[in-house]
Every structure is written in structure tokens, then in C-alpha cells.
Design a protein around this motif. Structure first.
Motif, PDB file in Angstrom:
ATOM      1  N   PHE A 333     -28.324 -31.219  -8.431  1.00  0.00           N
ATOM      2  CA  PHE A 333     -27.246 -30.257  -8.233  1.00  0.00           C
ATOM      3  C   PHE A 333     -27.021 -29.826  -9.527  1.00  0.00           C
ATOM      4  O   PHE A 333     -26.466 -28.613  -9.763  1.00  0.00           O
ATOM      5  CB  PHE A 333     -25.919 -31.243  -7.928  1.00  0.00           C
ATOM      6  CG  PHE A 333     -24.609 -30.663  -7.915  1.00  0.00           C
ATOM      7  CD1 PHE A 333     -24.318 -30.063  -6.694  1.00  0.00           C
ATOM      8  CD2 PHE A 333     -23.606 -30.561  -8.805  1.00  0.00           C
ATOM      9  CE1 PHE A 333     -22.966 -29.265  -6.415  1.00  0.00           C
ATOM     10  CE2 PHE A 333     -22.524 -29.981  -8.455  1.00  0.00           C
ATOM     11  CZ  PHE A 333     -22.128 -29.263  -7.341  1.00  0.00           C
ATOM     12  N   SER A 334     -27.286 -30.378 -10.636  1.00  0.00           N
ATOM     13  CA  SER A 334     -26.887 -29.841 -12.100  1.00  0.00           C
ATOM     14  C   SER A 334     -27.921 -28.612 -12.235  1.00  0.00           C
ATOM     15  O   SER A 334     -27.839 -27.574 -12.863  1.00  0.00           O
ATOM     16  CB  SER A 334     -27.391 -30.762 -13.196  1.00  0.00           C
ATOM     17  OG  SER A 334     -26.353 -31.966 -12.913  1.00  0.00           O
ATOM     18  N   GLU A 335     -29.152 -28.625 -11.676  1.00  0.00           N
ATOM     19  CA  GLU A 335     -30.294 -27.696 -11.696  1.00  0.00           C
ATOM     20  C   GLU A 335     -29.775 -26.507 -10.954  1.00  0.00           C
ATOM     21  O   GLU A 335     -29.781 -25.229 -11.277  1.00  0.00           O
ATOM     22  CB  GLU A 335     -31.400 -28.076 -10.963  1.00  0.00           C
ATOM     23  CG  GLU A 335     -32.590 -27.066 -11.143  1.00  0.00           C
ATOM     24  CD  GLU A 335     -34.108 -27.288 -10.702  1.00  0.00           C
ATOM     25  OE1 GLU A 335     -34.915 -26.763 -10.592  1.00  0.00           O
ATOM     26  OE2 GLU A 335     -34.055 -28.801 -10.639  1.00  0.00           O
ATOM     27  N   ILE A 336     -29.229 -26.682  -9.646  1.00  0.00           N
ATOM     28  CA  ILE A 336     -28.628 -25.545  -8.980  1.00  0.00           C
ATOM     29  C   ILE A 336     -27.473 -25.060  -9.846  1.00  0.00           C
ATOM     30  O   ILE A 336     -27.366 -23.597  -9.660  1.00  0.00           O
ATOM     31  CB  ILE A 336     -27.994 -25.995  -7.569  1.00  0.00           C
ATOM     32  CG1 ILE A 336     -29.197 -26.738  -6.592  1.00  0.00           C
ATOM     33  CG2 ILE A 336     -27.303 -25.002  -6.753  1.00  0.00           C
ATOM     34  CD1 ILE A 336     -28.821 -27.365  -5.516  1.00  0.00           C
ATOM     35  N   ILE A 340     -27.441 -20.976 -10.894  1.00  0.00           N
ATOM     36  CA  ILE A 340     -26.453 -19.839 -10.531  1.00  0.00           C
ATOM     37  C   ILE A 340     -25.489 -19.379 -11.975  1.00  0.00           C
ATOM     38  O   ILE A 340     -25.150 -18.370 -11.788  1.00  0.00           O
ATOM     39  CB  ILE A 340     -25.363 -20.876  -9.666  1.00  0.00           C
ATOM     40  CG1 ILE A 340     -26.047 -21.090  -8.268  1.00  0.00           C
ATOM     41  CG2 ILE A 340     -24.294 -19.780  -9.278  1.00  0.00           C
ATOM     42  CD1 ILE A 340     -25.137 -21.780  -7.392  1.00  0.00           C
ATOM     43  N   GLY A 341     -25.640 -19.969 -12.888  1.00  0.00           N
ATOM     44  CA  GLY A 341     -24.983 -19.758 -14.194  1.00  0.00           C
ATOM     45  C   GLY A 341     -23.569 -20.460 -14.383  1.00  0.00           C
ATOM     46  O   GLY A 341     -22.695 -19.687 -14.920  1.00  0.00           O
ATOM     47  N   LEU A 342     -23.437 -21.307 -13.707  1.00  0.00           N
ATOM     48  CA  LEU A 342     -22.103 -22.282 -13.927  1.00  0.00           C
ATOM     49  C   LEU A 342     -22.076 -22.909 -15.262  1.00  0.00           C
ATOM     50  O   LEU A 342     -23.145 -23.655 -15.498  1.00  0.00           O
ATOM     51  CB  LEU A 342     -21.832 -23.042 -12.830  1.00  0.00           C
ATOM     52  CG  LEU A 342     -21.785 -22.542 -11.023  1.00  0.00           C
ATOM     53  CD1 LEU A 342     -21.786 -23.421 -10.388  1.00  0.00           C
ATOM     54  CD2 LEU A 342     -20.650 -21.515 -11.360  1.00  0.00           C
ATOM     55  N   SER A 343     -21.014 -22.874 -15.762  1.00  0.00           N
ATOM     56  CA  SER A 343     -21.084 -23.348 -17.251  1.00  0.00           C
ATOM     57  C   SER A 343     -20.827 -24.914 -16.994  1.00  0.00           C
ATOM     58  O   SER A 343     -21.410 -25.801 -17.880  1.00  0.00           O
ATOM     59  CB  SER A 343     -19.920 -22.791 -18.021  1.00  0.00           C
ATOM     60  OG  SER A 343     -18.544 -22.854 -17.363  1.00  0.00           O
ATOM     61  N   GLY A 344     -20.100 -25.200 -15.981  1.00  0.00           N
ATOM     62  CA  GLY A 344     -19.787 -26.903 -15.868  1.00  0.00           C
ATOM     63  C   GLY A 344     -19.145 -27.471 -16.905  1.00  0.00           C
ATOM     64  O   GLY A 344     -19.348 -28.457 -17.359  1.00  0.00           O
ATOM     65  N   THR A 345     -17.786 -26.906 -17.383  1.00  0.00           N
ATOM     66  CA  THR A 345     -16.883 -27.494 -18.296  1.00  0.00           C
ATOM     67  C   THR A 345     -16.331 -29.172 -17.950  1.00  0.00           C
ATOM     68  O   THR A 345     -15.969 -29.562 -18.600  1.00  0.00           O
ATOM     69  CB  THR A 345     -16.007 -26.464 -18.811  1.00  0.00           C
ATOM     70  OG1 THR A 345     -15.020 -26.102 -17.507  1.00  0.00           O
ATOM     71  CG2 THR A 345     -16.489 -25.282 -19.279  1.00  0.00           C
ATOM     72  N   ALA A 366     -14.189 -29.834  -8.814  1.00  0.00           N
ATOM     73  CA  ALA A 366     -15.150 -29.431  -7.621  1.00  0.00           C
ATOM     74  C   ALA A 366     -14.924 -27.802  -7.502  1.00  0.00           C
ATOM     75  O   ALA A 366     -15.770 -27.191  -7.054  1.00  0.00           O
ATOM     76  CB  ALA A 366     -14.667 -29.933  -6.292  1.00  0.00           C
ATOM     77  N   LEU A 367     -13.908 -27.203  -7.876  1.00  0.00           N
ATOM     78  CA  LEU A 367     -13.485 -25.733  -7.434  1.00  0.00           C
ATOM     79  C   LEU A 367     -14.590 -24.935  -8.611  1.00  0.00           C
ATOM     80  O   LEU A 367     -15.120 -23.777  -8.284  1.00  0.00           O
ATOM     81  CB  LEU A 367     -12.411 -25.312  -8.060  1.00  0.00           C
ATOM     82  CG  LEU A 367     -11.212 -25.283  -6.827  1.00  0.00           C
ATOM     83  CD1 LEU A 367      -9.672 -25.113  -7.568  1.00  0.00           C
ATOM     84  CD2 LEU A 367     -11.599 -24.272  -5.793  1.00  0.00           C
ATOM     85  N   GLU A 368     -15.000 -25.637  -9.716  1.00  0.00           N
ATOM     86  CA  GLU A 368     -15.979 -24.925 -10.652  1.00  0.00           C
ATOM     87  C   GLU A 368     -17.324 -24.918 -10.169  1.00  0.00           C
ATOM     88  O   GLU A 368     -17.844 -23.930 -10.335  1.00  0.00           O
ATOM     89  CB  GLU A 368     -15.845 -25.532 -11.983  1.00  0.00           C
ATOM     90  CG  GLU A 368     -14.521 -25.531 -12.875  1.00  0.00           C
ATOM     91  CD  GLU A 368     -14.665 -25.674 -14.354  1.00  0.00           C
ATOM     92  OE1 GLU A 368     -16.039 -26.247 -14.910  1.00  0.00           O
ATOM     93  OE2 GLU A 368     -13.996 -25.513 -15.284  1.00  0.00           O
ATOM     94  N   TYR A 369     -17.409 -25.754  -9.323  1.00  0.00           N
ATOM     95  CA  TYR A 369     -18.736 -25.881  -8.672  1.00  0.00           C
ATOM     96  C   TYR A 369     -18.937 -25.408  -7.229  1.00  0.00           C
ATOM     97  O   TYR A 369     -19.843 -25.839  -6.271  1.00  0.00           O
ATOM     98  CB  TYR A 369     -19.423 -27.330  -8.564  1.00  0.00           C
ATOM     99  CG  TYR A 369     -19.540 -27.714 -10.255  1.00  0.00           C
ATOM    100  CD1 TYR A 369     -20.737 -27.356 -10.886  1.00  0.00           C
ATOM    101  CD2 TYR A 369     -18.515 -28.483 -10.679  1.00  0.00           C
ATOM    102  CE1 TYR A 369     -20.850 -27.965 -12.337  1.00  0.00           C
ATOM    103  CE2 TYR A 369     -18.597 -28.802 -12.184  1.00  0.00           C
ATOM    104  CZ  TYR A 369     -19.759 -28.685 -12.821  1.00  0.00           C
ATOM    105  OH  TYR A 369     -19.861 -29.089 -14.232  1.00  0.00           O
ATOM    106  N   LYS A 370     -17.934 -24.666  -6.814  1.00  0.00           N
ATOM    107  CA  LYS A 370     -17.966 -24.249  -5.344  1.00  0.00           C
ATOM    108  C   LYS A 370     -19.116 -23.562  -4.967  1.00  0.00           C
ATOM    109  O   LYS A 370     -19.664 -23.892  -3.737  1.00  0.00           O
ATOM    110  CB  LYS A 370     -16.436 -23.583  -4.751  1.00  0.00           C
ATOM    111  CG  LYS A 370     -16.419 -22.220  -5.445  1.00  0.00           C
ATOM    112  CD  LYS A 370     -15.380 -21.502  -5.387  1.00  0.00           C
ATOM    113  CE  LYS A 370     -14.888 -20.288  -5.925  1.00  0.00           C
ATOM    114  NZ  LYS A 370     -13.862 -19.429  -5.687  1.00  0.00           N
ATOM    115  N   GLU A 371     -19.693 -22.649  -5.669  1.00  0.00           N
ATOM    116  CA  GLU A 371     -21.034 -21.947  -5.155  1.00  0.00           C
ATOM    117  C   GLU A 371     -22.110 -22.851  -5.345  1.00  0.00           C
ATOM    118  O   GLU A 371     -23.200 -22.808  -4.502  1.00  0.00           O
ATOM    119  CB  GLU A 371     -21.284 -20.744  -6.286  1.00  0.00           C
ATOM    120  CG  GLU A 371     -20.250 -19.705  -6.228  1.00  0.00           C
ATOM    121  CD  GLU A 371     -19.032 -19.772  -7.118  1.00  0.00           C
ATOM    122  OE1 GLU A 371     -19.042 -20.927  -7.622  1.00  0.00           O
ATOM    123  OE2 GLU A 371     -18.206 -18.925  -7.359  1.00  0.00           O
TER     124      GLU A 371
END
Length: 639
Positions: A333-336, A340-345, A366-371
Motif C-alpha cells: 500500500f505504501s508503494e502504491i 501515485i505521489g501521495l505525501s501521506g502526512t 483514509a481521505l488522504e489515501y483515497k486514490e
């Protein structure tokens, strides 16, 4: 002769019987006897393992030197234990230090290292009370063995004896609290909590909230009483009346805050107020008497918000579970997310279903990782709980209103002293957001806002006077925040509602000033002979025109004084607002500014001295601390 010879022979041939006398000295509780060589033994300390001479052949050294080792501070282990015991008793931090302090000969309070059976039982009872341990813990073999290894002299009590010790601690602390309540300078507010048990028994918990003589907010549980019908206003009224009588506070009741779940109908609140008003003096005609718990309002509102997307929350919870089920999935999941370019703060976390704040944090992260969740659903056939795009939009709406509640709860909890002045701006902010959201066309927003607004509007109508009066007594806001807030909520009608608050504040003030208080008249010690422009000599002796002129001057002085003097409340309201600053302590401000009635000492000072003291105090408390050169006056005195 033969008989005598036979007796002598018997005495010579009979082997004497030696009886080993049992060691009776208490010193042997701390020492053991060890054989070093044939005919030579030494006494070994059980704690520090030092050995001392005891017997050498037929010579016995005695026990005096052994007693000195134990009772006069020679044993390093005993000194360490005493330091720890003193630290625990005094509440100070135990400093772990392997080095011994300078040797000092002293005697403890009793033999050994000050062991006290009664004191140890008291500490045991307090441990059980503070940690909520079961009483039968003292009868568990493992616990008994543990205590015996620490202090063999302690006689373990059974559960019944421990219960008696707990009651003794309770009555002692209760007596101490009653003395404090007897000297309480102001009134007390009560909060009511309702408890149930697995046996369907009901308990009412009464907690008193008051400000002590040092202007510190105190919170003490007064009673925890079993009742047959805890949800009955008559039963609750009776419990409150009994409690106030027991604590000698029948004339000191200010307000009552009840858990909102117990106020399912307004009739309950009205009946409770009616029952208590007949037995106790209430302020402001009972308008401040029954207040609702703000935390309950937040919880109920959060339940409404989360219930609107219950199914979506379930999918997100299962999605987080799926990702956190193994390290491999978490890394995938972290690799995905990285691709995608999510910062994951924010880190993904599971919620506790009964705690809505944790549900909000789960949804917000979870909203930050919806994509990333959508992409995971496309790559992994085992994952089939991914929310749709429409679901994520609903989550965004829900998080908007959960954040309102979450921030408000944190603002209240984050305040060191949760005094009533902090609630007005919190409720106002939420109400204003709800009012502004009524123009939305989103069905979900309309549904959520409608239910939330009903709850907060009801709370506002029931408690706005209490909240407004409290914020008026905040020197940072006074009536200004009420005027500003009401203008946003009520528009053109705001002046009418502000007037209601202003009248209520003044009415409450008059109720307080009407109470008999000791007064300290000002005694002039200076050379000034004029007061309000009137010669003070006229008050000490009649002039040539007789007593009528003297009476006229007294009347004139009183009239001028009444015309120029405003009430303390009006003076307070007309003064400038105190600058808002982080960490402002309202109770400390009132403590520092509780000078409107001069004490006996200040009343005896010259007016200019009093002015210098009070003004300088007010100026210095908000001034930055700087290092200044001493004044020339001080330098001259030193020279």
C-alpha cells in the motif's frame, strides 16, 4: 559412707545435658548464624550480607553490635530502603544513587528500619483504592508471598479487614474535605452522573465544582449513592438535598449540570428545578440552575453525523484492516501511495467504535489515501471493500462536521481549568457554521445540518444565559463578544438579546452584593484634610453655625460620593479588554484583580500608596521581564 561414695561416683559419671536456649532477641529477624570454622560462628546480615563476630569457642560476643548495625543506620540496604520509603511518603522523586551518603548515626522510629504495621495497612488500602484492585487480592497466595519477601514482619490482612481499612481512609479524607468545604468562600456547582450495574442497580454520582480560597478550580466527588429509580427527578432531587445537607452546603448551591441522556424531556428538568427550589436558595430565579452537559451534546451530534454514512464507514474500517493485516500488504500500500505521489502526512489507524473521535481520525487519514485504496482494489483481487468516488465525497462532508466537533472538544479538553467561560465561543462557532450551511443544496449536508442544528439550538436556548454571563466575566471579552456573536446569530434583533444578558448580569451582581460581607472603612493617615472637596474638620467638631451645618456637610459628602461612584460591575464592564494571549488563566486574573474590596492592610495605607501598589501590579503582570539598572535613588542610598 557408701551412699555418699555412690552419689559422688554418679555425679562424676553422669554426662551433663546442655539445653540450647531459643534466641529471643528481635535482632535474629535480620541475622543468620553461619559456621566459619570448628567452634567459630559469625552473624550474617540478611540484607547487606555483612558478617560480624558472634562466637569463638566458648565465648559469645552478644548482640549489641548487631543491633547497632540495624537500628543506627550502619546497614546500607536499610538506609536505601528508608530513603525510598521517605520519598514515597512525601511524594518526592526517588533518586537512584548507588553511593552512600556520609555516615551518620541515628535511631529510627522503631526497631529495624521504621516498620509500622498500621501505616503499611493504610498504604495497602490506598493502593487498592487508587488502582481499583479487587479486595480479595490480599488473599491471593502469589501476592502474599511477594509482600512477605519484601517485609517478613508484615502481617497480611484478609479482605474483610482491608474493607474496614478502606472505610477508615474514606472517613478520614471525608472529614478533611468537609473542613475545606466549610471554609469555601463561594458557591458550589454540581454535576450529576448516572451509573448502572450488571444487577440493574442504579447509582447517582454527585461531583462538586468550586473555586477555593486560592482561586483554584477544584473538582471533588461528594457522593456515590445507590437509588432505586435514578432517572426519577424526585429521587435525584432527594439525593441532591441529602448530599447538600451532609456537606453543609444547603445555601451554597449555584447550578447543576446533568448528563443530557437523563433529560429526555423538558418536564424532567422543570420538575427537578421545582423540587430543589423549594428546599434550597437558587440564584437568578433558577435560570442558571439546570445546565446540560456539553460533552453529551458533542457525543450525540457525532453519533448523528457518523450514522449518516454508517455503511461507508464500515467499508473504510475493513479497508484499513486489510492494509494493516500484514507487513507485506502495508508495504504494498505504501508503494502504491508513493507511485501515485501521495505525501501521506497522516498514518492509517483503526478506530474504536465507541469513540467517535477515533472514527473521525480514521476517516480523515483514509481521505488522504483515497486514490491509493482505489488503485489497490484494481491490483489486488482479495481486496473488495474500496469505497466509490461518491462514497469519498460523502466522507469529505462528514469529516467537515466531525472536525467542528473534534476541534471544539479539543479546545475544551486542552484548557487546563475548564471554567464555564470557555464554552460560549465554542457553541457560537458551531451554531454559526450550521446557520450558514442551511443554504446548501447537498442532500447529505441538509440532513446532517438539520439534525445537528436542532440539538445545538436546543442547547443554546437552555444554556445561553449561563454561557453568556460566564463569558462576560472573562476580562478578554466581557459584553463585547456577546454583542458581536449575537449580531451574527440574531441580526437586527441582537440588541434585545444583549439587553437580556446585561440585565441578568446586573441582577446576579445585586444578589451577591446584597449578601452581608464584612466591610473595612478607609482610615486616612495622611496630611490631606479634604475628602471630595469638603473640609474633614467639619466632621469632627461643630462650627459656629451649629450642628445643622455639620449634618448638611455629611449629606453633601454622601450625595457627591453616590453620584460619582459606579458599581464594581459597571466599572469592570467599562474598562478596556485584557489582551488575548496564549495560556491565559482567568482564575489567576481574578485572583490578582480581586481588589475591589480593600483588605485591612491596604485600607490603612495612604491613597497614593494604594494607587501605586495596585496600578503597578496591574502594569507589571503584562509587561515583559527586563533587566534594568537600579534607580538613582537607590544608588544614592547605597553610596
Amino acid at each position: 559412707m557408701e551412699a555418699c561414695d555412690a552419689e559422688l561416683i554418679n555425679m562424676e559419671t553422669t554426662t551433663p545435658i546442655r539445653r540450647h536456649r531459643k534466641k529471643k532477641s528481635m535482632v535474629w529477624e535480620h541475622f543468620t548464624v553461619e559456621t566459619v570454622s570448628e567452634g567459630c560462628t559469625r552473624a550474617c546480615c540478611k540484607l547487606c550480607k555483612q558478617t560480624f563476630a558472634y562466637s569463638n569457642g566458648s565465648k559469645v560476643a552478644g548482640t549489641s553490635h548487631l543491633k547497632r548495625h540495624i537500628s543506627m543506620g550502619s546497614c546500607p540496604k536499610i538506609k536505601s530502603l528508608e530513603r525510598q520509603q521517605h520519598a514515597i511518603t512525601s511524594g518526592t522523586k526517588i533518586d537512584v544513587d548507588t553511593t552512600d551518603p556520609p555516615k551518620k548515626r541515628y535511631r529510627t522510629s522503631s526497631f529495624g528500619y521504621g516498620f509500622d504495621q498500621e501505616q503499611s495497612c493504610t498504604f495497602l488500602a490506598k493502593m487498592i483504592i487508587l488502582n481499583g484492585y479487587p479486595l480479595d487480592m490480599v488473599e491471593q497466595p502469589a501476592f502474599v508471598s511477594f509482600i512477605q519477601s519484601i517485609q517478613p514482619r508484615f502481617r497480611m490482612v484478609n479482605a474483610n479487614a482491608l474493607e474496614g481499612e478502606i472505610l477508615s481512609v474514606y472517613h478520614k479524607e471525608r472529614l478533611h474535605l468537609m473542613q475545606i468545604c466549610g471554609n469555601m468562600p463561594g458557591r458550589v456547582s454540581l454535576s450529576v452522573g448516572l451509573w448502572t450495574t450488571s444487577q440493574t442497580l442504579g447509582y447517582i454520582c454527585l461531583t462538586g465544582h468550586y473555586i477555593d480560597s486560592d482561586w483554584k478550580l477544584q473538582r471533588k466527588m461528594l457522593n456515590f449513592m445507590m437509588v432505586v429509580s435514578p432517572h426519577s427527578e424526585i429521587a435525584l432531587s432527594e439525593v441532591i438535598s441529602v448530599s447538600l445537607s451532609e456537606w453543609n452546603m444547603k445555601t451554597k448551591l449555584f447550578a447543576i449540570t446533568v448528563d443530557n441522556s437523563s433529560l429526555s424531556h423538558d418536564i424532567y428538568s422543570a420538575n427537578l428545578k421545582d423540587h430543589l427550589s423549594k428546599k434550597h436558595t437558587v440564584v437568578l430565579r433558577g435560570q442558571l440552575f439546570i445546565a446540560r452537559c456539553y460533552a453529551s451534546i458533542l457525543n450525540l451530534a457525532a453519533d448523528v453525523v457518523t450514522a449518516s454514512i454508517h455503511g461507508i464507514i464500515y467499508n473504510i474500517r475493513e479497508s484499513v484492516k486489510f492494509v494493516k493485516a500484514s507487513r507485506a500488504r502495508d508495504e504494498q500500500f505504501s508503494e502504491i501511495a508513493s507511485q501515485i505521489g501521495l505525501s501521506g502526512t497522516k498514518a492509517l489507524s483503526l478506530d474504536v467504535r465507541m469513540l467517535w473521535n477515533t472514527t473521525y481520525l480514521m476517516l480523515d487519514a483514509a481521505l488522504e489515501y483515497k486514490e491509493a485504496f482505489t488503485s489497490l482494489g484494481a491490483r489486488d483481487d482479495n481486496y473488495n471493500e474500496a469505497p466509490s468516488a461518491d462514497d469519498w465525497k460523502k466522507v469529505e462532508v462528514v469529516c467537515t462536521y466531525l472536525k467542528l466537533l473534534y476541534d471544539s472538544a479539543n479546545n475544551v479538553i486542552g484548557t487546563p481549568d475548564q471554567t464555564s467561560n470557555i464554552f460560549f465561543p465554542e457553541v457560537y462557532k458551531i451554531l454559526l457554521e450550521l446557520v450558514n450551511a442551511t443554504s446548501s443544496v447537498d442532500p447529505l449536508v441538509i440532513s446532517i445540518v438539520k439534525q445537528m442544528h436542532e440539538m445545538f439550538d436546543k442547547y443554546w436556548r437552555d444554556c445561553s444565559i449561563v454561557l453568556a454571563i460566564a463569558v462576560v466575566m472573562d476580562p478578554r471579552f466581557k459584553l463585547k463578544l456577546v454583542e458581536f456573536s449575537y449580531s451574527k446569530l440574531y441580526g437586527e434583533d441582537s440588541a434585545r438579546y444583549v439587553k437580556i444578558v446585561n440585565n441578568s448580569v446586573h441582577e446576579l451582581y445585586l444578589e451577591y452584593v446584597s449578601q452581608p460581607l464584612p466591610s473595612t472603612p478607609y482610615v486616612d493617615q495622611g496630611d490631606d484634610s479634604h475628602m471630595n472637596g469638603v473640609d474633614s474638620n467639619l466632621f469632627s467638631s461643630p462650627n459656629v453655625n451649629g450642628y445643622e451645618l455639620l449634618n448638611f456637610d455629611i449629606y453633601l459628602s454622601e450625595t457627591v460620593a453616590n453620584e460619582l461612584t459606579k458599581s464594581e460591575l459597571d466599572q469592570y464592564l467599562e474598562e478596556s479588554l485584557v489582551p488575548r494571549s496564549h495560556g491565559f488563566d482567568i482564575l489567576n486574573w481574578w485572583k490578582l484583580n480581586n481588589i475591589r474590596e480593600l483588605d485591612e492592610y491596604r485600607s490603612s495605607l495612604r491613597p497614593e500608596t494604594v494607587e501605586a501598589l495596585l496600578c503597578a501590579k496591574d502594569w507589571l503582570q503584562y509587561s515583559p521581564i527586563t533587566t534594568e539598572q537600579p534607580s538613582t535613588a537607590i544608588l544614592k542610598m547605597e553610596l
